[in-house]
Write a protein that holds these residues in place. Structure first.
Motif, mmCIF file in Angstrom:
data_model
loop_
_atom_site.group_PDB
_atom_site.id
_atom_site.type_symbol
_atom_site.label_atom_id
_atom_site.label_comp_id
_atom_site.label_asym_id
_atom_site.label_seq_id
_atom_site.Cartn_x
_atom_site.Cartn_y
_atom_site.Cartn_z
ATOM 1 N N LYS A 105 -19.458 -52.445 -63.007
ATOM 2 C CA LYS A 105 -20.675 -53.219 -62.702
ATOM 3 C C LYS A 105 -20.744 -53.563 -61.221
ATOM 4 N N ARG A 106 -19.596 -53.820 -60.619
ATOM 5 C CA ARG A 106 -19.595 -54.054 -59.165
ATOM 6 C C ARG A 106 -19.932 -52.758 -58.433
ATOM 7 N N GLN A 108 -21.840 -50.450 -59.445
ATOM 8 C CA GLN A 108 -23.288 -50.274 -59.589
ATOM 9 C C GLN A 108 -24.013 -50.953 -58.428
ATOM 10 N N GLN A 109 -23.567 -52.174 -58.095
ATOM 11 C CA GLN A 109 -24.171 -52.902 -56.982
ATOM 12 C C GLN A 109 -23.811 -52.247 -55.649
ATOM 13 N N GLN A 110 -22.493 -51.971 -55.499
ATOM 14 C CA GLN A 110 -22.028 -51.457 -54.208
ATOM 15 C C GLN A 110 -22.657 -50.109 -53.878
ATOM 16 N N ASP A 112 -25.396 -48.872 -55.445
ATOM 17 C CA ASP A 112 -26.816 -48.862 -55.737
ATOM 18 C C ASP A 112 -27.194 -47.702 -56.672
ATOM 19 N N LEU A 370 -30.714 -52.634 -61.112
ATOM 20 C CA LEU A 370 -30.093 -53.711 -60.350
ATOM 21 C C LEU A 370 -30.892 -54.998 -60.474
#
Ligand SMILES: [Zn+2]
Ligand SMILES: [Zn+2]
Lengths: 371, 123
Positions: A105-106, A108-110, A112, A370
């Motif tokens: 999940k991190r 996914q953010q990192q 994008d 996101l």
């Protein structure tokens, strides 16, 4: 000892020794050659087409984390024109997968990238925790392997992707070659080393890290400070694979090219047709450790769930029926299966896997985007 | 006796063998026994007189033994093998691959940072 300079740029300080070549190179040159070799693997094998939708099988571990980062980098640098997705399977293992999914999940953010998580629980109605409670620790890897394989294909179909890439690296492939040799499974050798596989109705799968050494993947993650999760699966020990791994690491310590040499051996094996024919019969045993060879014998579809199968029922449906009928281990062997059949017909109200629709175009799910 | 201060760090799951602590600061003697013994030699007895101990400047091989004897909490065979780290564990000295620094023979300096990363945990 005076610091050595990089063998490639001759200016910066050398920071690592490449296992493949023995070259001593600096950090920036290392990033460049590592990424470029993966790019060369991708272009030489013509893995992608412009506009492909590609899912990265993401476990939160080092290989898939580095793969996601490198795929994103190369997609931008070389204009592959790919739509990249992260696809994770939640086996339902408390204290292991729940933590590693936090890493994904991190990521996914990192990075994008859209993320889809598909759980054993929603697909099969069973978590690995519940399965282990019923079957014990002996055969649990069998369940997990069969269920994961099908879950990845189903997740990919939901995302309507054309392609799944996985983080299998050179060490993994060499290890599989060794195991196939040690088990006398000659027919599998060649296919295990192939970089890309596709059967009818299945989604293309490939391994862009086929020639990437584990040492370099870990070094890359370390120097780039990538965020990955590293804990052994609490149910895992596949003792045989563990021994093969330790043996391979010993070989590598003595001669670093051993890993690539073993892969080349696997690629170069040509198996005589009559030998293949005898092996084909044995290959009905579906619990292969090689991801690739399934496609060869999966020509029918499962009558219950529509997934590819070599029998009336696919392996996941067989295992699930065993679990549901409280005869979990009978799904594992042919003998056990006959016993289960003799025990009576399949009950009508049995829990089944949703019908599988091979990828057809539009995504069947809304992708978690996101926040 | 002079000592050197070091920082060590773990990655890739290796910290699990070391009380799940990612980093340690420690001091080790600057001069150590060549046989890498990390505990004091037993006092001499009448029938076992003290042998003169051969010494060397503290190197990474000594550090590995020190870690095994004083920091490691479980399953030593997953960390050390034949007097060095088990194959599959990467070592960096001040962020440089120890293969460029003489591996175990690297002589430690005050303030060095040594990182140990396991590559063996699943991908
Ligand atoms: Zn350079
Ligand atoms: Zn089925």
């Amino acid at each position: 000892m005076a610091p050595r300079t990089c063998a490639l740029c001759s200016t910066a300080k050398a920071m690592l020794k490449r296992p493949k070549t023995g070259q001593q190179i600096c950090r920036e040159c290392f990033f460049y050659v590592f990424e470029t070799e993966v790019h060369n693997t991708i272009t030489q094998s013509k893995l992608f087409r412009l506009g492909d939708r590609v899912a990265i099988g993401a476990s939160g571990g080092k290989d898939s984390t580095v793969l996601a980062y490198v795929m994103k980098t190369l997609n931008e640098r070389h204009n592959y024109g790919l739509d990249l997705f992260l696809l994770s399977i939640d086996e339902g293992i408390t204290g292991y997968r729940d933590d590693s999914l936090e890493t994904v999940k991190r990521n996914q953010q990192q990075y994008d990238m859209p993320l889809k998580i598909l759980s054993y629980d929603e697909l099969y109605g069973w978590t690995m925790d519940a399965i282990v409670e019923q079957v014990g620790r002996k055969n649990n890897c069998t369940f997990c392997g069969v269920f994961r394989r099908q879950a990845l294909d189903r997740g990919a179909a939901m995302l309507a992707v054309d392609h799944i890439v996985t983080g299998h690296n050179a060490d993994d492939i060499a290890e599989t070659v060794l195991m196939n040799i040690m088990r006398g499974d000659i027919a599998r050798l060649g296919r295990c080393t192939s970089i890309c596989t596709q059967g009818e109705d299945t989604i293309r799968r490939s391994k862009p890290f086929k020639y990437a050494y584990e040492k370099e993947i870990v070094m890359y993650a370390y120097f780039k400070k990538l965020d990955y999760f590293s804990t052994e699966c609490i149910y895992s020990p596949d003792a045989y694979r563990g021994h093969a791994r330790a043996f391979l690491k010993d070989l590598e310590a003595a001669r670093p090219s051993a890993i690539i040499d073993i892969i080349h051996s696997g690629e170069a094996f040509e198996v005589r047709e009559d030998v293949k024919a005898t092996q084909r019969v044995q290959r009905k045993d579906p619990f292969s450790l090689c991801w690739n060879d399934w496609f060869m014998c999966l020509s029918e579809t499962c009558q219950r769930c529509g997934y590819m199968s070599s029998n009336e029922l696919c392996k996941a449906c067989t295992l699930l029926e065993g679990l549901e009928r409280g005869m979990a281990n009978s799904g594992i062997t042919d003998r056990g299966r006959k016993k289960m059949e003799a025990d009576g017909p399949t009950p009508n109200n049995l829990r089944t896997i949703p019908f599988y629709n091979p990828p057809s175009g539009n995504p069947a799910v809304t992708i978690e985007t996101l926040a | 006796m002079s000592t050197i201060s070091l920082k060590i760090e773990f990655g890739g799951g290796l910290e699990l063998l070391f009380a799940n602590q990612r980093s340690y600061s420690l001091s080790i003697p600057a001069i150590v026994p060549t046989n890498n013994r990390t505990t004091p030699t037993p006092p001499p007895t009448p029938d076992q007189p003290q042998e003169p101990v051969e010494t060397k400047p503290a190197d990474v091989t000594y550090l590995i033994h020190h870690m095994r004897d004083h920091l490691l909490k479980e399953r030593e065979e997953l960390f050390i093998e034949d007097d060095t780290v088990r194959p599959g564990i990467l070592v960096l000295i001040n962020d440089v691959d120890w293969e460029l620094e003489g591996e175990g023979e690297y002589v430690l300096k005050d303030g060095d940072e040594v990182v140990f990363i396991s590559t063996l945990h699943g991908g």
